[in-house]
Design a protein around this motif. Structure first.
Motif, PDB file in Angstrom:
ATOM      1  N   VAL B 356       0.833  -1.198   0.000  1.00 31.68           N
ATOM      2  CA  VAL B 356       0.000   0.000   0.000  1.00 31.68           C
ATOM      3  C   VAL B 356       0.872   1.254   0.000  1.00 31.68           C
ATOM      4  O   VAL B 356       2.036   1.225   0.387  1.00 31.68           O
ATOM      5  CB  VAL B 356      -0.944   0.024   1.222  1.00 31.68           C
ATOM      6  N   ASN B 357       0.293   2.360  -0.397  1.00 32.24           N
ATOM      7  CA  ASN B 357       0.975   3.650  -0.369  1.00 32.24           C
ATOM      8  C   ASN B 357       1.113   4.155   1.057  1.00 32.24           C
ATOM      9  O   ASN B 357       0.442   3.672   1.973  1.00 32.24           O
ATOM     10  CB  ASN B 357       0.183   4.673  -1.178  1.00 32.24           C
ATOM     11  N   SER B 358       1.963   5.160   1.236  1.00 28.02           N
ATOM     12  CA  SER B 358       2.247   5.616   2.597  1.00 28.02           C
ATOM     13  C   SER B 358       1.007   6.191   3.277  1.00 28.02           C
ATOM     14  O   SER B 358       0.802   5.985   4.471  1.00 28.02           O
ATOM     15  CB  SER B 358       3.382   6.641   2.590  1.00 28.02           C
ATOM     16  N   TRP B 359       0.163   6.921   2.527  1.00 29.38           N
ATOM     17  CA  TRP B 359      -1.015   7.489   3.183  1.00 29.38           C
ATOM     18  C   TRP B 359      -2.010   6.391   3.569  1.00 29.38           C
ATOM     19  O   TRP B 359      -2.638   6.463   4.607  1.00 29.38           O
ATOM     20  CB  TRP B 359      -1.665   8.564   2.309  1.00 29.38           C
ATOM     21  N   GLU B 360      -2.070   5.368   2.727  1.00 30.34           N
ATOM     22  CA  GLU B 360      -2.923   4.241   3.087  1.00 30.34           C
ATOM     23  C   GLU B 360      -2.351   3.540   4.321  1.00 30.34           C
ATOM     24  O   GLU B 360      -3.079   3.158   5.234  1.00 30.34           O
ATOM     25  CB  GLU B 360      -3.010   3.248   1.925  1.00 30.34           C
ATOM     26  N   PHE B 361      -1.039   3.410   4.319  1.00 28.20           N
ATOM     27  CA  PHE B 361      -0.381   2.770   5.460  1.00 28.20           C
ATOM     28  C   PHE B 361      -0.699   3.536   6.737  1.00 28.20           C
ATOM     29  O   PHE B 361      -1.027   2.956   7.768  1.00 28.20           O
ATOM     30  CB  PHE B 361       1.132   2.705   5.237  1.00 28.20           C
ATOM     31  N   ALA B 362      -0.597   4.879   6.663  1.00 29.08           N
ATOM     32  CA  ALA B 362      -0.838   5.695   7.855  1.00 29.08           C
ATOM     33  C   ALA B 362      -2.271   5.524   8.357  1.00 29.08           C
ATOM     34  O   ALA B 362      -2.509   5.382   9.561  1.00 29.08           O
ATOM     35  CB  ALA B 362      -0.549   7.163   7.541  1.00 29.08           C
ATOM     36  N   GLU B 363      -3.207   5.486   7.430  1.00 26.21           N
ATOM     37  CA  GLU B 363      -4.606   5.282   7.841  1.00 26.21           C
ATOM     38  C   GLU B 363      -4.801   3.921   8.478  1.00 26.21           C
ATOM     39  O   GLU B 363      -5.470   3.771   9.508  1.00 26.21           O
ATOM     40  CB  GLU B 363      -5.533   5.414   6.619  1.00 26.21           C
ATOM     41  N   ALA B 376      -4.779  13.611  10.474  1.00 18.31           N
ATOM     42  CA  ALA B 376      -5.280  13.854   9.124  1.00 18.31           C
ATOM     43  C   ALA B 376      -4.296  14.712   8.343  1.00 18.31           C
ATOM     44  O   ALA B 376      -4.093  14.539   7.141  1.00 18.31           O
ATOM     45  CB  ALA B 376      -6.648  14.542   9.200  1.00 18.31           C
ATOM     46  N   GLU B 377      -3.638  15.589   9.095  1.00 13.90           N
ATOM     47  CA  GLU B 377      -2.654  16.470   8.477  1.00 13.90           C
ATOM     48  C   GLU B 377      -1.459  15.656   7.949  1.00 13.90           C
ATOM     49  O   GLU B 377      -0.991  15.845   6.831  1.00 13.90           O
ATOM     50  CB  GLU B 377      -2.182  17.447   9.554  1.00 13.90           C
ATOM     51  N   ASP B 378      -0.996  14.722   8.801  1.00 16.85           N
ATOM     52  CA  ASP B 378       0.100  13.836   8.384  1.00 16.85           C
ATOM     53  C   ASP B 378      -0.284  13.091   7.108  1.00 16.85           C
ATOM     54  O   ASP B 378       0.486  13.018   6.151  1.00 16.85           O
ATOM     55  CB  ASP B 378       0.381  12.776   9.454  1.00 16.85           C
ATOM     56  N   ILE B 379      -1.491  12.537   7.160  1.00 15.97           N
ATOM     57  CA  ILE B 379      -1.918  11.698   6.047  1.00 15.97           C
ATOM     58  C   ILE B 379      -2.004  12.520   4.765  1.00 15.97           C
ATOM     59  O   ILE B 379      -1.601  12.069   3.691  1.00 15.97           O
ATOM     60  CB  ILE B 379      -3.262  11.021   6.393  1.00 15.97           C
ATOM     61  N   ASP B 387       6.101  17.151   1.450  1.00 15.16           N
ATOM     62  CA  ASP B 387       7.286  17.122   2.309  1.00 15.16           C
ATOM     63  C   ASP B 387       7.905  15.723   2.224  1.00 15.16           C
ATOM     64  O   ASP B 387       7.803  14.920   3.151  1.00 15.16           O
ATOM     65  CB  ASP B 387       6.846  17.442   3.755  1.00 15.16           C
ATOM     66  N   PRO B 388       8.505  15.434   1.086  1.00 22.35           N
ATOM     67  CA  PRO B 388       8.941  14.048   0.844  1.00 22.35           C
ATOM     68  C   PRO B 388      10.024  13.575   1.817  1.00 22.35           C
ATOM     69  O   PRO B 388      10.206  12.375   1.967  1.00 22.35           O
ATOM     70  CB  PRO B 388       9.456  14.066  -0.596  1.00 22.35           C
ATOM     71  N   ASP B 389      10.722  14.496   2.464  1.00 23.85           N
ATOM     72  CA  ASP B 389      11.733  14.065   3.423  1.00 23.85           C
ATOM     73  C   ASP B 389      11.092  13.433   4.653  1.00 23.85           C
ATOM     74  O   ASP B 389      11.604  12.467   5.211  1.00 23.85           O
ATOM     75  CB  ASP B 389      12.605  15.246   3.860  1.00 23.85           C
ATOM     76  N   ASN B 390      10.015  14.023   5.086  1.00 27.41           N
ATOM     77  CA  ASN B 390       9.375  13.531   6.299  1.00 27.41           C
ATOM     78  C   ASN B 390       8.110  12.731   6.027  1.00 27.41           C
ATOM     79  O   ASN B 390       7.666  11.965   6.878  1.00 27.41           O
ATOM     80  CB  ASN B 390       9.059  14.687   7.233  1.00 27.41           C
ATOM     81  N   TYR B 391       7.524  12.948   4.872  1.00 24.27           N
ATOM     82  CA  TYR B 391       6.293  12.226   4.537  1.00 24.27           C
ATOM     83  C   TYR B 391       6.421  11.610   3.142  1.00 24.27           C
ATOM     84  O   TYR B 391       5.782  12.036   2.195  1.00 24.27           O
ATOM     85  CB  TYR B 391       5.080  13.162   4.610  1.00 24.27           C
ATOM     86  N   PRO B 392       7.273  10.619   3.022  1.00 25.86           N
ATOM     87  CA  PRO B 392       7.529  10.049   1.691  1.00 25.86           C
ATOM     88  C   PRO B 392       6.506   8.987   1.311  1.00 25.86           C
ATOM     89  O   PRO B 392       5.616   8.660   2.096  1.00 25.86           O
ATOM     90  CB  PRO B 392       8.904   9.408   1.868  1.00 25.86           C
ATOM     91  N   ASN B 393       6.633   8.501   0.137  1.00 23.99           N
ATOM     92  CA  ASN B 393       5.864   7.336  -0.297  1.00 23.99           C
ATOM     93  C   ASN B 393       6.829   6.506  -1.132  1.00 23.99           C
ATOM     94  O   ASN B 393       7.009   6.738  -2.314  1.00 23.99           O
ATOM     95  CB  ASN B 393       4.652   7.761  -1.129  1.00 23.99           C
ATOM     96  N   THR B 394       7.468   5.591  -0.466  1.00 24.84           N
ATOM     97  CA  THR B 394       8.565   4.876  -1.109  1.00 24.84           C
ATOM     98  C   THR B 394       8.111   3.490  -1.552  1.00 24.84           C
ATOM     99  O   THR B 394       7.497   2.766  -0.778  1.00 24.84           O
ATOM    100  CB  THR B 394       9.744   4.731  -0.123  1.00 24.84           C
ATOM    101  N   ASP B 395       8.440   3.182  -2.784  1.00 26.79           N
ATOM    102  CA  ASP B 395       8.119   1.851  -3.323  1.00 26.79           C
ATOM    103  C   ASP B 395       9.389   1.010  -3.238  1.00 26.79           C
ATOM    104  O   ASP B 395      10.217   1.021  -4.140  1.00 26.79           O
ATOM    105  CB  ASP B 395       7.640   2.011  -4.767  1.00 26.79           C
ATOM    106  N   PHE B 396       9.547   0.317  -2.118  1.00 29.90           N
ATOM    107  CA  PHE B 396      10.802  -0.435  -1.922  1.00 29.90           C
ATOM    108  C   PHE B 396      10.930  -1.597  -2.894  1.00 29.90           C
ATOM    109  O   PHE B 396      12.014  -1.891  -3.381  1.00 29.90           O
ATOM    110  CB  PHE B 396      10.921  -0.910  -0.470  1.00 29.90           C
ATOM    111  N   ILE B 397       9.811  -2.255  -3.167  1.00 29.29           N
ATOM    112  CA  ILE B 397       9.869  -3.368  -4.126  1.00 29.29           C
ATOM    113  C   ILE B 397      10.389  -2.852  -5.464  1.00 29.29           C
ATOM    114  O   ILE B 397      11.289  -3.422  -6.071  1.00 29.29           O
ATOM    115  CB  ILE B 397       8.463  -3.988  -4.299  1.00 29.29           C
ATOM    116  N   GLY B 398       9.811  -1.706  -5.877  1.00 30.07           N
ATOM    117  CA  GLY B 398      10.205  -1.139  -7.163  1.00 30.07           C
ATOM    118  C   GLY B 398      11.656  -0.691  -7.181  1.00 30.07           C
ATOM    119  O   GLY B 398      12.300  -0.695  -8.216  1.00 30.07           O
ATOM    120  N   GLN B 399      12.163  -0.280  -6.004  1.00 35.71           N
ATOM    121  CA  GLN B 399      13.544   0.208  -5.969  1.00 35.71           C
ATOM    122  C   GLN B 399      14.556  -0.921  -5.799  1.00 35.71           C
ATOM    123  O   GLN B 399      15.754  -0.709  -5.950  1.00 35.71           O
ATOM    124  CB  GLN B 399      13.699   1.201  -4.826  1.00 35.71           C
TER     125      GLN B 399
END
Lengths: 546, 1118
Positions: B356-363, B376-379, B387-399
């Protein structure tokens, strides 16, 4: 042509015969890198190799283990704090240690099997040693000492098992698989009397602390045996006997309270005379992975050990007065200010210096140790400082600091406890020779205790014991034997206070009056959780053990 | 194969041929009944007698020493009798007969079941002459040529030449065993040259068996053979994967696609032991190998799988789990052939897990925690990426899986020979790139096979093979808890997308464990290199003592060396964390194997009886040596030699182990006019792995066969029935696939402890050993039938097998309470049965213009534990077994746990459900409802507990295995396809691969989409309520039917489309063959497994995806 055939044939037959006969012997192969047990027990040197192997037991070196490998490995001893009110396992509410006391203990929890099987592995090593050592032609005194050491190491396993399981099979000889599958449990009383018998039989043939040359440090001494005997007597409420046992250690006069508290848990002062017995580790070659487990994230650790607010709040103020959020001595900006100096030696707080600035504030999104962002960081806002050697610069899995098992401070506090619970009246001199020595050491220097009222003193003594021995793996056992687990471990647990924080973890949406981070709730089941169930894997094999 | 077929075919023809040889006529010739001679000899070889007669008469004797024993002795005392009479006398004394053809007297072996003496061929005027060649241009001797509709005919000579009288319009039928018939209508021409094509499926196909070869018609063991065409056109990197789906009775399970280590687990007719290893014995040209997967497929002539006791018993000691015989190619004919084949293509993983994406993960995290950990603000910040440094969405499988890697292979083969020698030289190269950076595999194969006639009776076969391979893999930086590539991949399965991979200032994210993420793990100077070199030298000297008796001496030496080096580098993650110190570890693994074997082979026909006796001796030994060394604190990551490391923490270790086997073996084969077949084999084996008194054991077997189709009431009466054979075998085979020193009571090192700051050496007894240890044995019954119809158009085989394994070499650790305190070495304990049926059915329509074929196989295996011996523990729930993984009456490799009955939907249901306090003290809605199956009285007791409510949930061993080969050719095109599948099998994904939020891990898409939620409390949701899972698990992660997966699948394994140039086009290009093809491997899977996971994968997280590939290739022959 015919001659040639004959020659071939003759040659062939000779060759064949030569090969066949030379090869039968080749089927006898012996291991190239192991000793044959039949010829091994022949010298004192070899006996020492075997004794060393027994000491090692199942202790895992140079590798962070998931499950405890031995009662005395840091992962077996110190992790036990996670079941108490002192600390929280970063791995969360479903961590096996947490489940020992949060009301969800079942026989399937994997650490039960780890403790169980490591105990019996040690027992088997000891039994095997004792069954073979008499074959060795060697000095009788040396042999006697070795036997006593091994009997102690075996007894120690049964000591721990009796404390946590109560009743377990008492195996004193090497078993074959069929026998092992059909053993029955011995009642706790039988194990306890076995232990008292063993302790009294072996203590004389062991060297005392002072007699032990520094090259042998780590081996069992008289004081070690007496200390465990004392613990068992405390747990059995044999107060008089305990007082006598602890008195014996004190009167030997070979141990003392070290002025330097923090150093006792680091390599720098690990050979202090305050340390009676400790698990031996050495950098790289026989190291532990404790720093990997305990270092905070900012230093590349996994931050497994999270002291709870409950422990932090048990440290009094520097003037000896009990901690309170309302006291004028309370400094919300530096929780360590005006506190018992042992707190600083034990706990990292938000803003502490540890290889940089340790920031756990829940709003500090850029900190690697930010609390409560789902990261592998503290779950309480606190980190462990005790044992966690900041000066170490090598591979975190190859740290050589020893893990203390018995300190002289415990002896003094236990002596006082035995005396107090035995119904004796306590004099100021008693206090000054015990508890006040402990809290009065140069680096702590708290005002002496003066009350001799038994109720009041009991509380002070228990709190003193808690903070002095905090995070050393003894608290959970204390709660069980004091029979207060049902009260202490039936509560909500909080971490550090973060007044004004945007993000707060609250229980059921209720704001904590001290703005503390909500961590967990424990609900110890009295009558159920006092003793552990036999591991399911064992019951599967021998249903009689249930 | 071809050369052997020709040889066998020729012998066959010579023996059975009913057509007389013809020759060109010479006028005024005298016949042998007109010329008189005198011969007086005593106990003299035939050869000498022939020379004597030749001198007296001018006739010339011709014979083939391969079929006629001219060393047999005769006594003659004749004075002035006709040659005819003399030869008749010789024929009476020996097993030869004579045919005069013009001035030649052909000496031939006596036809079985008949006694012919001397005959004289009618001289025939030749109208047509010609030469018969095989498709490689080699002459075919012994080809029968008959004029259709007549009894006139002839046979080609050793050079393939023939002459025959035929008139215009008559049809010549050329036939030869192993080849398709050719028909040519005689026109006005006087020369008819014919090229004959090999016939793939023929009764007379020769099958490689232990220490020899056998005509398929005479085979009574269960042997399946895969020929070169099914092997060398596959683009797999591990030979074992060629067997998948191709051979009935053989199960190959591939758990991953790691380059250089992608071989599958091969099991023949089930899994044969729950203690000892169950790998089949694999031999290359008669010598055991450890590098089966690394053989260049282009070098393989055939792979024979010996499945039953009778065929495998000649390898008794290690044959219990079947034997695989690999035969490598040998030169053919005298012409030098140069051929090249090669392909290039790309690979692709069959499946990747989706997260899942990071926002989905956070929820979802908030949902699992029950608190609003992420506001909600974080999400929103995760979602908008502001703010990709603190709120990224990283696709580790893809990387991690960044490459679409190349795969290519090339092979050059030169073969040929002369009258006295044959050779086959082959050079192969394979390169397989990996899905991950710095990961690839390359392999060089060199093979030289030589066959030299050192004299008329002495033949030397030398085989030399070198396999050199190099595996490159990334490694993690220093001081992580993962070091190797699959560990890094495992972390990409674990790390949720909320962890930053790299900050905008270049620093690395710290990830779950505070030491970086899979992205930083792959972006540093750490490496792993593994070099291996296998040298196989195999010499065989055959000495043909008499026509019937041959002695072979075999000597072989295999040396394999493996050297690997791993650097765990220092790595700067940010200003405060630099991982280190770096550490360099090198390992050297050397294995030396040698064997000497002596085999005598006696082959003789007595009238209607044919007997073959084989006896042999073999000795093998093996030494393995391991050395390892490491240093840390290397000055930098560039100089990666041990000397560069700091001296203070240098470590080294070394060890060695040996084993030896000595065996005597024998085999008798008998048949009566190829109708009744009998075979008995025994092997007497001694192993160093057993105590002195128990070293040796005898493994006997016997088999019978009945070719009903040869009976008078069927033979020649049914034109559609080629062959109908019933066969049965019974025998005992051994297994000793355990450690080298299982019975010695020893104290082991590696138990050091320090006193006073100094490390002391310690020893400990690790295992309890059994001094009465002996061989594990498998008793196999095999009953089968072979049918061939319509000249091989349809063939069918079916076999029932029953393998009963006893005295299982099991280390019963999981059956013995840990109170025993030691590990347990193997004991002979337990019994197991693998029974089942295997079938194969082939249809083949061959024609030049359009042909097609289909071949299917099905195997049904029932694996059942009969007895555990030490582990027979009666469980309160009625099962008997070790309480964990092995139960009497059930298969091995089972999943044992609770039966799930959906999920709780509300509190009320929780409180009404039987109490689960023993396993889930605090159940909540959304938790798994475990069934109360039973209780102390055998009925549900109102409690769900481990004692009474666990049951067997299924096995990892597939019950049904099937494969289907389809193929067609049209003009120059050929198309082939392989479909393979298994059914009734369970799989399981645990840890990070199975559970959400496992150890701070991520959430897979299917978990999010199928989860139970309070808003939608679905009883049958695919995932329970979200919760955090520690390594102790949670009540919901207990083994239960909720998590066992249906592992059945159907895979399209291979599709290939080829085009071969026509002869006319080839002539222009001066080539003899050119084929181009496109091919794809592992193309599609149908299964009900977890989304994102290949059904063959069972993992907790550390794995390598299974790869498919898409290639273009050519086969060229000059």
């Amino acid at each position: 042509m015919k001659n040639l055939y004959k020659k071939y044939t003759q040659f062939g037959i000779i060759l064949l015969a030569a090969i066949l006969f030379s090869c039968v012997d080749q089927l006898e192969k012996s291991p190239l890198d192991r000793f044959d047990n039949a010829t091994f027990w022949s010298s004192e040197e070899n006996a020492m190799l075997a004794l060393t192997g027994v000491y090692r037991g199942g202790i895992i070196q140079n590798n962070p283990t998931v499950n405890p490998s031995n009662w005395w490995a840091y992962d077996g001893l110190l992790f036990m704090e996670f079941a108490s009110d002192n600390a929280y396992d970063r791995r969360g509410d479903n961590s096996a240690f947490h489940r020992l006391s949060n009301g969800t203990l079942t026989s399937s929890i994997n650490i039960l099997e780890s403790y169980w099987s490591s105990s019996y592995k040690n027992v088997a090593n000891c039994n095997f040693f004792l069954e073979n050592i008499d074959k060795v032609p060697m000095d009788e005194h040396v042999k006697q000492r070795m036997k006593s050491e091994v009997r102690f190491l075996r007894a120690a396993q049964y000591y721990y098992m009796s404390q946590f399981w109560g009743s377990v099979p008492l195996v004193l000889e090497t078993l074959n698989p069929d026998e092992a599958n059909s053993v029955v449990k011995a009642p706790k009383t039988k194990i306890v009397s076995f232990l008292f018998n063993e302790f009294s039989e072996i203590v004389e043939s062991l060297p005392s602390h002072a007699e032990l040359p520094s090259s042998e440090r780590g081996r069992v001494t008289k004081q070690t045996v007496l200390a465990f005997q004392g613990r068992l007597q405390l747990s059995e409420k044999l107060w008089k006997e305990a007082e006598h046992t602890y008195g014996e250690i004190i009167s030997l006069g070979e141990n003392s309270i070290d002025p330097d508290y923090a150093g006792l848990f680091l390599k720098s002062n690990e050979n202090s005379d305050e340390i009676i017995f400790s698990t031996q580790y050495i950098d790289n070659l026989g190291a532990n992975a404790m720093l990997q487990h305990f270092y905070p994230a900012l230093a590349g650790g996994w931050h497994l050990f999270n002291p709870l607010g409950s422990l932090a709040e048990s440290y009094n103020f520097i003037d000896g007065s009990p901690f309170s959020y309302d006291s004028h001595l309370y400094d919300p900006n530096n929780l360590l200010n005006n506190r018992d100096p042992r707190m600083e030696a034990t706990i990292l707080v938000d803003g502490s210096q540890f290889k940089g600035t340790y920031v756990t504030h829940p709003d500090s999104a850029s900190s690697p140790d930010q609390l409560g962002a789902g990261k592998q960081t503290t779950q309480t806002g606190y980190g462990l400082k005790k044992f966690v050697d900041e000066s170490f610069s090598g591979d975190l899995r190859n740290y050589g600091g020893n893990t203390p098992i018995i300190r002289y401070a415990e002896i003094l506090l236990s002596y006082l406890e035995a005396k107090l619970e035995g119904g004796n009246s306590i004099s100021q001199a008693d206090l000054d020779q015990t508890i006040n020595l402990v809290r009065g050491r140069a680096s702590v220097n708290l005002p002496p205790i003066t009350t001799t009222d038994s109720e009041e003193l009991r509380e002070l003594l228990r709190n003193e014991r808690r903070v002095e021995l905090a995070c050393e793996g003894i608290r959970y056992w204390d709660l069980l034997r004091w029979e207060i687990a049902k009260d202490v471990l039936n509560a909500d647990f909080y971490g550090a206070p973060f007044p004004g924080a945007q993000k707060m973890r609250m229980k059921d949406g209720k704001v904590d009056p001290h703005n503390r981070w909500y961590v967990t709730t424990r609900s110890f089941r009295e009558g159920v959780d006092n003793y552990w169930p036999v591991p399911q894997t064992e019951v599967n094999i021998n249903p009689a053990l249930e | 194969m071809l050369s052997k077929r020709i040889l066998y075919g020729f012998i066959f023809q010579l023996i059975f041929c009913t057509v007389l040889l013809a020759n060109s006529g010479k006028a005024q010739r005298k016949n042998i009944d007109q010329i008189k001679v005198s011969v007086r000899v005593e106990n003299t070889p035939l050869e000498a007698v022939f020379i004597n007669i030749e001198k007296q008469t001018g006739f010339a004797f011709t014979y083939n020493t391969g079929s006629v024993d001219v060393l047999q002795h005769v006594d003659l005392d004749v004075d002035q009798k006709t040659v005819y009479e003399v030869l008749q006398e010789i024929s009476n004394q020996t097993d030869v007969r004579f045919i005069q053809i013009n001035d030649n007297i052909h000496v031939k072996a006596q036809q079985r079941g008949s006694r012919e003496g001397v005959s004289i061929a009618e001289p025939i005027r030749a109208d047509v002459t010609g030469k018969v060649l095989d498709e490689f241009g080699q002459p075919l001797p012994g080809v029968t040529i008959i004029i259709e509709g007549t009894t006139r005919g002839t046979v080609t000579d050793l050079e393939g030449n023939y002459e025959i009288a035929a008139e215009e319009g008559e049809v010549l039928v050329f036939s030869f065993i192993g080849f398709k018939d050719e028909r040519v209508t005689v026109q006005s021409q006087s020369t008819v040259n014919v090229t004959m094509l090999e016939d793939e499926k023929s009764l007379d196909e020769v099958v490689v068996v232990g220490y020899g070869e056998q005509k398929k018609a005479d085979l009574i063991g269960a042997v399946s053979q895969l020929s070169a065409d099914k092997i060398d056109n596959r683009q797999v990197t591990s030979t074992s994967n060629i067997l998948t789906g191709q051979v009935p009775g053989v199960t190959v399970i591939q758990r991953g696609g790691r380059p250089g280590a992608s071989g599958g687990q091969i099991n023949i007719r089930g899994v044969g032991s729950f203690g000892a290893g169950t790998n089949p014995l694999i031999l290359v040209d008669g010598i055991p190998t450890n590098s089966f997967n690394e053989i260049d497929p282009n070098d393989i002539e055939s792979i024979s799988v010996l499945k039953d006791a009778s065929s495998a018993a000649i390898y008794g000691a290690r044959a219990a789990n079947g034997v695989i015989l690999v035969t490598t190619k040998m030169g053919k004919g005298e012409k030098a052939n140069v051929s090249y084949s090669g392909y290039v293509g790309f690979q692709q993983a069959t499946e990747y897990p989706e997260f899942v994406n990071s926002w989905e993960f956070a929820e979802l995290y908030n949902e699992a925690d029950g608190n609003q950990v992420y506001t909600a603000e974080d999400i929103q910040k995760y979602r908008d990426g502001s703010d990709p440094d603190n709120y990224p969405n990283t696709d580790f499988i893809g990387q991690v899986f960044t490459k679409k890697p190349v795969q290519t292979a090339h092979n050059l083969t030169i073969n040929g020979g002369s009258k006295t020698s044959k050779y086959n030289l082959s050079f192969g190269y394979l390169f397989q790139d990996g899905l991950v950076v710095n990961n690839n595999y390359s392999r060089y194969n060199v093979r030289m096979n030589l066959e030299n006639d050192l004299g008329p009776k002495l033949k030397l076969t030398s085989r030399l093979a070198l396999i050199n391979s190099l595996i490159n893999e990334p490694s993690a930086p220093a001081t992580l808890d993962v070091t190797d590539m699959v560990g890094i991949i495992g972390q990409s399965i674990r790390f949720p997308s909320i962890y930053v991979d790299r900050y905008s200032n270049g620093d690395y994210g710290l990830g779950v464990v505070g030491k970086g993420t899979p992205v930083s793990y792959l972006n540093n100077e750490s490496f792993f290199k593994s070099k291996s070199l296998d040298i196989n030298a195999n010499l065989k000297l055959d000495y043909q003592l008499t026509k019937s008796f041959k002695i072979s001496m075999i000597g072989a030496y295999n040396q394999s060396t493996g050297d690997d080096k791993r650097l765990l580098a220092t790595q700067r993650l940010n200003s405060s964390i630099t991982l280190g110190p770096n550490i360099l570890t090198v390992n050297a693994d050397k294995n030396y194997y040698k064997t000497f074997q002596l085999v005598g082979d006696y082959d003789k026909i007595f009238g209607l009886h044919k007997i073959n006796v084989l006896a042999g001796y073999s000795y093998e030994d093996n030494l393995n040596e391991l050395t390892s060394a490491s240093r840390d604190k290397l000055a930098n990551n560039d100089l990666t030699q041990l000397d560069v490391g700091a001296p203070d923490n240098q470590k080294n270790s070394g060890t060695a182990s040996e084993w030896a086997l000595m065996s005597f073996f024998g085999r008798i084969k008998y048949d009566y006019v190829e109708k009744y077949l009998f075979e008995a084999t025994m092997r007497y084996d001694g192993s160093s792995r057993f105590p002195t008194e128990e070293k040796f054991a005898l493994f006997p077997s016997a088999a019978i066969g009945w070719r009903i189709s040869e009976e008078g009431f069927l033979k020649d009466k049914t034109s559609w029935l080629d062959d109908l054979k019933l066969k049965a075998s019974y025998g005992i085979l051994g297994n000793q696939n355990i450690g080298n020193y299982p019975y010695q009571n020893t104290l082991n090192l590696d138990q050091n402890y320090s006193f006073g700051g100094i490390v002391s050496t310690g020893v400990v007894r690790n295992v309890i050993t059994d001094s009465t240890l002996h061989w594990e044995s498998t008793r196999t019954v095999d009953i089968g039938m072979d049918v061939s119809l319509w000249q091989g158009k349809v063939s069918f085989g079916a076999t029932y097998f029953n393998r009963f394994t006893y005295d299982i070499l099991n280390s019963p650790t999981s059956s013995v309470s840990s109170i025993v305190g030691f590990g347990l070495s193997q004991q002979n304990s337990g019994e197991l049965r693998n029974s089942g049926i295997e079938m194969d059915l082939t249809y083949r329509h061959t024609a030049e213009k359009f042909g097609f074929w289909a071949s299917g196989n099905l195997t049904i295996i029932n694996n059942e534990i009969i007895d555990l011996g030490v582990g027979n523990i009666a469980q309160p729930n009625g099962l008997v077994g070790n309480g964990n993984s092995l139960f009497i009456g059930y298969p091995m490799n089972i999943y044992y746990g609770y039966q799930a009955d959906g999920l709780f939907v509300n509190e009320e249901e929780v409180s009404n459900w039987p109490t689960m306090s023993a396993i889930n003290p605090n159940p909540k809605p959304g938790d798994i409802r475990y069934k109360d199956i039973s209780g102390p009285d055998g009925v549900p007791d109102g409690k769900v507990d481990p004692t009474y409510d666990r049951t067997v949930l299924g096995s990892q061993i597939p019950k049904y295995n099937f494969g289907l080969n389809l193929g067609a050719n049209f003009k120059g095109f050929d198309l082939s396809m392989l479909i393979q599948g298994v059914a009734q099998v369970k799989g399981y994904l645990s840890g990070d691969a199975g559970f959400a939020f496992n150890n701070q891990g991520g959430v897979q898409k299917w978990q999010m989409e199928e989860r139970w939620t309070a808003e939608n409390p679905d009883r049958n949701a695919g995932y329970p309520r979200l919760e955090f899972v520690s390594n102790a698990g949670t009540p919901n992660t207990l083994m239960s039917s909720f998590w066992t997966l249906n592992g059945s699948y159907l895979k399209l394994r291979n599709v290939q489309l080829g085009y071969s140039l026509s002869d006319a086009a080839l002539d222009k290009l001066k080539l003899s063959r050119l084929r181009m093809y496109v091919s794809a491997e592992n193309i599609f899977t149908w299964s009900n497994y977890r989304r994102g996971w290949d059904p063959e994968v069972n993992t907790a997280r550390a794995y390598y995806p299974i790869l498919g590939n898409y290639t273009f290739g050519v086969n060229l022959q000059f």
